[in-house]
Design a protein around this motif. Structure first.
Motif, PDB file in Angstrom:
ATOM      1  N   LEU A   1     -29.696  42.736  80.148  1.00  0.00           N
ATOM      2  CA  LEU A   1     -29.386  43.192  78.795  1.00  0.00           C
ATOM      3  C   LEU A   1     -28.003  43.833  78.719  1.00  0.00           C
ATOM      4  O   LEU A   1     -27.300  43.685  77.713  1.00  0.00           O
ATOM      5  CB  LEU A   1     -30.466  44.163  78.323  1.00  0.00           C
ATOM      6  CG  LEU A   1     -31.844  43.513  78.088  1.00  0.00           C
ATOM      7  CD1 LEU A   1     -32.902  44.581  77.791  1.00  0.00           C
ATOM      8  CD2 LEU A   1     -31.795  42.496  76.961  1.00  0.00           C
ATOM      9  N   SER A   2     -27.590  44.530  79.771  1.00  0.00           N
ATOM     10  CA  SER A   2     -26.240  45.092  79.804  1.00  0.00           C
ATOM     11  C   SER A   2     -25.192  43.984  79.780  1.00  0.00           C
ATOM     12  O   SER A   2     -24.180  44.072  79.070  1.00  0.00           O
ATOM     13  CB  SER A   2     -26.053  45.962  81.046  1.00  0.00           C
ATOM     14  OG  SER A   2     -26.883  47.103  81.008  1.00  0.00           O
ATOM     15  N   GLY A   3     -25.440  42.943  80.558  1.00  0.00           N
ATOM     16  CA  GLY A   3     -24.522  41.807  80.555  1.00  0.00           C
ATOM     17  C   GLY A   3     -24.461  41.140  79.196  1.00  0.00           C
ATOM     18  O   GLY A   3     -23.391  40.737  78.730  1.00  0.00           O
ATOM     19  N   TYR A   4     -25.619  41.038  78.541  1.00  0.00           N
ATOM     20  CA  TYR A   4     -25.654  40.430  77.207  1.00  0.00           C
ATOM     21  C   TYR A   4     -24.807  41.237  76.218  1.00  0.00           C
ATOM     22  O   TYR A   4     -24.027  40.669  75.446  1.00  0.00           O
ATOM     23  CB  TYR A   4     -27.091  40.335  76.712  1.00  0.00           C
ATOM     24  CG  TYR A   4     -27.198  39.850  75.287  1.00  0.00           C
ATOM     25  CD1 TYR A   4     -26.895  38.533  74.954  1.00  0.00           C
ATOM     26  CD2 TYR A   4     -27.586  40.713  74.266  1.00  0.00           C
ATOM     27  CE1 TYR A   4     -26.975  38.087  73.650  1.00  0.00           C
ATOM     28  CE2 TYR A   4     -27.668  40.274  72.956  1.00  0.00           C
ATOM     29  CZ  TYR A   4     -27.367  38.960  72.655  1.00  0.00           C
ATOM     30  OH  TYR A   4     -27.443  38.522  71.359  1.00  0.00           O
ATOM     31  N   LEU A   5     -24.947  42.551  76.231  1.00  0.00           N
ATOM     32  CA  LEU A   5     -24.156  43.403  75.340  1.00  0.00           C
ATOM     33  C   LEU A   5     -22.660  43.230  75.598  1.00  0.00           C
ATOM     34  O   LEU A   5     -21.859  43.159  74.659  1.00  0.00           O
ATOM     35  CB  LEU A   5     -24.552  44.866  75.526  1.00  0.00           C
ATOM     36  CG  LEU A   5     -25.952  45.271  75.047  1.00  0.00           C
ATOM     37  CD1 LEU A   5     -26.266  46.692  75.501  1.00  0.00           C
ATOM     38  CD2 LEU A   5     -26.076  45.159  73.533  1.00  0.00           C
ATOM     39  N   ASP A   6     -22.280  43.152  76.873  1.00  0.00           N
ATOM     40  CA  ASP A   6     -20.867  42.979  77.210  1.00  0.00           C
ATOM     41  C   ASP A   6     -20.367  41.605  76.785  1.00  0.00           C
ATOM     42  O   ASP A   6     -19.250  41.467  76.271  1.00  0.00           O
ATOM     43  CB  ASP A   6     -20.651  43.170  78.706  1.00  0.00           C
ATOM     44  CG  ASP A   6     -20.750  44.637  79.127  1.00  0.00           C
ATOM     45  OD1 ASP A   6     -20.735  45.510  78.239  1.00  0.00           O
ATOM     46  OD2 ASP A   6     -20.854  44.901  80.342  1.00  0.00           O
TER      47      ASP A   6
ATOM     48  N   ALA B   1     -28.587  38.691  87.498  1.00  0.00           N
ATOM     49  CA  ALA B   1     -29.149  39.040  86.191  1.00  0.00           C
ATOM     50  C   ALA B   1     -28.047  39.420  85.210  1.00  0.00           C
ATOM     51  O   ALA B   1     -28.046  38.988  84.057  1.00  0.00           O
ATOM     52  CB  ALA B   1     -30.151  40.178  86.347  1.00  0.00           C
ATOM     53  N   ARG B   2     -27.112  40.240  85.663  1.00  0.00           N
ATOM     54  CA  ARG B   2     -26.017  40.645  84.776  1.00  0.00           C
ATOM     55  C   ARG B   2     -25.154  39.448  84.379  1.00  0.00           C
ATOM     56  O   ARG B   2     -24.756  39.303  83.224  1.00  0.00           O
ATOM     57  CB  ARG B   2     -25.165  41.712  85.453  1.00  0.00           C
ATOM     58  CG  ARG B   2     -23.984  42.107  84.596  1.00  0.00           C
ATOM     59  CD  ARG B   2     -23.143  43.222  85.199  1.00  0.00           C
ATOM     60  NE  ARG B   2     -21.929  43.387  84.415  1.00  0.00           N
ATOM     61  CZ  ARG B   2     -21.875  43.973  83.215  1.00  0.00           C
ATOM     62  NH1 ARG B   2     -22.969  44.446  82.667  1.00  0.00           N
ATOM     63  NH2 ARG B   2     -20.728  44.071  82.566  1.00  0.00           N
ATOM     64  N   GLN B   3     -24.884  38.567  85.346  1.00  0.00           N
ATOM     65  CA  GLN B   3     -24.059  37.394  85.066  1.00  0.00           C
ATOM     66  C   GLN B   3     -24.731  36.490  84.044  1.00  0.00           C
ATOM     67  O   GLN B   3     -24.079  35.966  83.137  1.00  0.00           O
ATOM     68  CB  GLN B   3     -23.786  36.628  86.362  1.00  0.00           C
ATOM     69  CG  GLN B   3     -22.923  35.381  86.183  1.00  0.00           C
ATOM     70  CD  GLN B   3     -21.535  35.690  85.648  1.00  0.00           C
ATOM     71  OE1 GLN B   3     -20.969  36.746  85.944  1.00  0.00           O
ATOM     72  NE2 GLN B   3     -20.975  34.774  84.855  1.00  0.00           N
ATOM     73  N   ARG B   4     -26.050  36.308  84.168  1.00  0.00           N
ATOM     74  CA  ARG B   4     -26.761  35.467  83.195  1.00  0.00           C
ATOM     75  C   ARG B   4     -26.702  36.095  81.802  1.00  0.00           C
ATOM     76  O   ARG B   4     -26.461  35.403  80.812  1.00  0.00           O
ATOM     77  CB  ARG B   4     -28.209  35.277  83.612  1.00  0.00           C
ATOM     78  CG  ARG B   4     -29.027  34.423  82.634  1.00  0.00           C
ATOM     79  CD  ARG B   4     -28.551  32.984  82.597  1.00  0.00           C
ATOM     80  NE  ARG B   4     -28.710  32.395  83.910  1.00  0.00           N
ATOM     81  CZ  ARG B   4     -29.853  31.842  84.352  1.00  0.00           C
ATOM     82  NH1 ARG B   4     -30.916  31.802  83.564  1.00  0.00           N
ATOM     83  NH2 ARG B   4     -29.916  31.340  85.566  1.00  0.00           N
ATOM     84  N   GLY B   5     -26.928  37.402  81.724  1.00  0.00           N
ATOM     85  CA  GLY B   5     -26.835  38.069  80.434  1.00  0.00           C
ATOM     86  C   GLY B   5     -25.450  37.940  79.829  1.00  0.00           C
ATOM     87  O   GLY B   5     -25.297  37.719  78.620  1.00  0.00           O
ATOM     88  N   LEU B   6     -24.421  38.080  80.661  1.00  0.00           N
ATOM     89  CA  LEU B   6     -23.040  37.947  80.200  1.00  0.00           C
ATOM     90  C   LEU B   6     -22.802  36.555  79.618  1.00  0.00           C
ATOM     91  O   LEU B   6     -22.194  36.404  78.543  1.00  0.00           O
ATOM     92  CB  LEU B   6     -22.094  38.216  81.363  1.00  0.00           C
ATOM     93  CG  LEU B   6     -20.594  38.291  81.044  1.00  0.00           C
ATOM     94  CD1 LEU B   6     -20.292  39.521  80.207  1.00  0.00           C
ATOM     95  CD2 LEU B   6     -19.788  38.321  82.353  1.00  0.00           C
TER      96      LEU B   6
ATOM     97  N   LEU C   1     -33.372  39.320  71.160  1.00  0.00           N
ATOM     98  CA  LEU C   1     -34.473  40.123  71.692  1.00  0.00           C
ATOM     99  C   LEU C   1     -35.820  39.571  71.224  1.00  0.00           C
ATOM    100  O   LEU C   1     -36.785  39.527  71.993  1.00  0.00           O
ATOM    101  CB  LEU C   1     -34.302  41.575  71.259  1.00  0.00           C
ATOM    102  CG  LEU C   1     -33.051  42.289  71.804  1.00  0.00           C
ATOM    103  CD1 LEU C   1     -32.890  43.649  71.138  1.00  0.00           C
ATOM    104  CD2 LEU C   1     -33.122  42.436  73.324  1.00  0.00           C
ATOM    105  N   GLU C   2     -35.897  39.127  69.977  1.00  0.00           N
ATOM    106  CA  GLU C   2     -37.119  38.486  69.483  1.00  0.00           C
ATOM    107  C   GLU C   2     -37.375  37.188  70.223  1.00  0.00           C
ATOM    108  O   GLU C   2     -38.497  36.889  70.637  1.00  0.00           O
ATOM    109  CB  GLU C   2     -36.994  38.217  67.978  1.00  0.00           C
ATOM    110  CG  GLU C   2     -37.108  39.449  67.103  1.00  0.00           C
ATOM    111  CD  GLU C   2     -38.546  39.906  66.920  1.00  0.00           C
ATOM    112  OE1 GLU C   2     -39.453  39.308  67.534  1.00  0.00           O
ATOM    113  OE2 GLU C   2     -38.750  40.869  66.158  1.00  0.00           O
TER     114      GLU C   2
ATOM    115  N   VAL D   1     -25.062  34.460  78.388  1.00  0.00           N
ATOM    116  CA  VAL D   1     -25.822  34.310  77.144  1.00  0.00           C
ATOM    117  C   VAL D   1     -25.093  35.013  76.000  1.00  0.00           C
ATOM    118  O   VAL D   1     -24.984  34.476  74.888  1.00  0.00           O
ATOM    119  CB  VAL D   1     -27.253  34.869  77.318  1.00  0.00           C
ATOM    120  CG1 VAL D   1     -27.985  34.908  75.977  1.00  0.00           C
ATOM    121  CG2 VAL D   1     -28.042  34.019  78.307  1.00  0.00           C
ATOM    122  N   GLY D   2     -24.585  36.224  76.261  1.00  0.00           N
ATOM    123  CA  GLY D   2     -23.856  36.957  75.232  1.00  0.00           C
ATOM    124  C   GLY D   2     -22.575  36.255  74.820  1.00  0.00           C
ATOM    125  O   GLY D   2     -22.246  36.173  73.627  1.00  0.00           O
TER     126      GLY D   2
END
Length: 256
Positions: free
Chosen positions: A214-219, A140-145, A173-174, A147-148
């Motif tokens: 979401l944490s990964g996305y922010l990073d 999950a974190r890797q995917r968010g990373l 987020l929307e 995407v970000g």
């Protein structure tokens, strides 16, 4: 020099988005149009205007109007080609066939396909030194990373502090159905859980993956001074985004 991040095919956004899905469904509300669309899907081959018109008993001109509406909505694609099994001298007729678009309308928005894809990634990449839950959090974190990083590469926003960073985050987020609400300049509450009702069945796993994503996305987006923390509230997403003062409510997720 760093290479460009690889393109990601995210099942959460590869399907028609919510607004587009509603538009597509509204296009299918007309009876002749819906019946022609069903006929073309069942045909399993390119269909001409004449065939589409004949399938519902309307004129070729009226059929062309409805078919163009279906093309505009992303439900059909059109090209010029001879119908299967025929040879024609001169200009080839226009034919229609279904696109690969998937239409799902959920109000409020749900992203179960994203959760399923993350769990599949976890199963396929689980390491010897981690258990299934740890693999799920990592995936999950890797995917968010990813995407970000892709969003940062595309928009090149420069330095992102808390306020501007959260403004940048609101679009994603929307798009993912979180229904973000800006409570303060440096805090966003997420009014909808895209993973409900599955989060209620396994809150520690699903809410943990949500926070990791979401944490990964922010990073990946390189938003400074903002964290994704667990702050469960009934009927909402268990995660809140905010500046360093937005601490976790120190609660165990209880579902939505």
């Amino acid at each position: 020099m760093a290479s460009d991040p690889p393109e990601q095919t995210d099942p959460a956004v590869s399907a028609i988005d919510s607004a587009g899905a509603i538009d597509s469904v509204s296009v299918l509300s007309e009876d002749s149009r819906r019946r022609m669309f069903a006929f073309i899907r069942r045909a399993r081959r390119p269909v001409t205007r004449d065939e589409a018109a004949g399938s519902v008993g309307i004129s070729r001109k009226l059929a062309a109007f409805h078919l163009d509406k279906l093309v505009d909505a992303g439900l059909l694609r059109a090209r010029y080609a001879s119908p299967e099994g025929t040879r024609k001298v001169g200009r080839q007729p226009k034919v229609y066939e279904p696109t690969d678009a998937q239409i799902t309308v959920n109000i409020p928005d749900r992203r179960h396909e994203l959760l399923a894809d993350l769990l599949l990634d976890a199963v396929l990449t689980e390491r010897a030194d981690e258990n299934a839950v740890q693999a799920a959090m990592r995936a999950a974190r890797q995917r968010g990373l990813e995407v970000g990083e892709a969003a940062r590469h595309e928009t090149r926003p420069g330095r992102l502090g808390p306020e501007r960073g959260l403004t940048t985050c609101e679009g994603l987020l929307e798009q993912y159905g979180y229904e973000p609400v800006r409570q303060t300049p440096t805090r966003i509450r997420l009014r909808n859980c895209p993973f409900h009702p599955l989060a209620a069945k396994a809150p520690e796993l699903v809410c943990g993956m949500n926070q990791a994503f979401l944490s990964g996305y922010l990073d990946g987006l390189e938003v400074g001074g903002v964290r994704a923390v667990l702050a469960p509230e009934h009927g909402e997403c268990c995660v809140r985004l905010g500046s360093g003062g937005c601490e976790s409510a120190a609660e165990t997720p209880t579902g939505h």
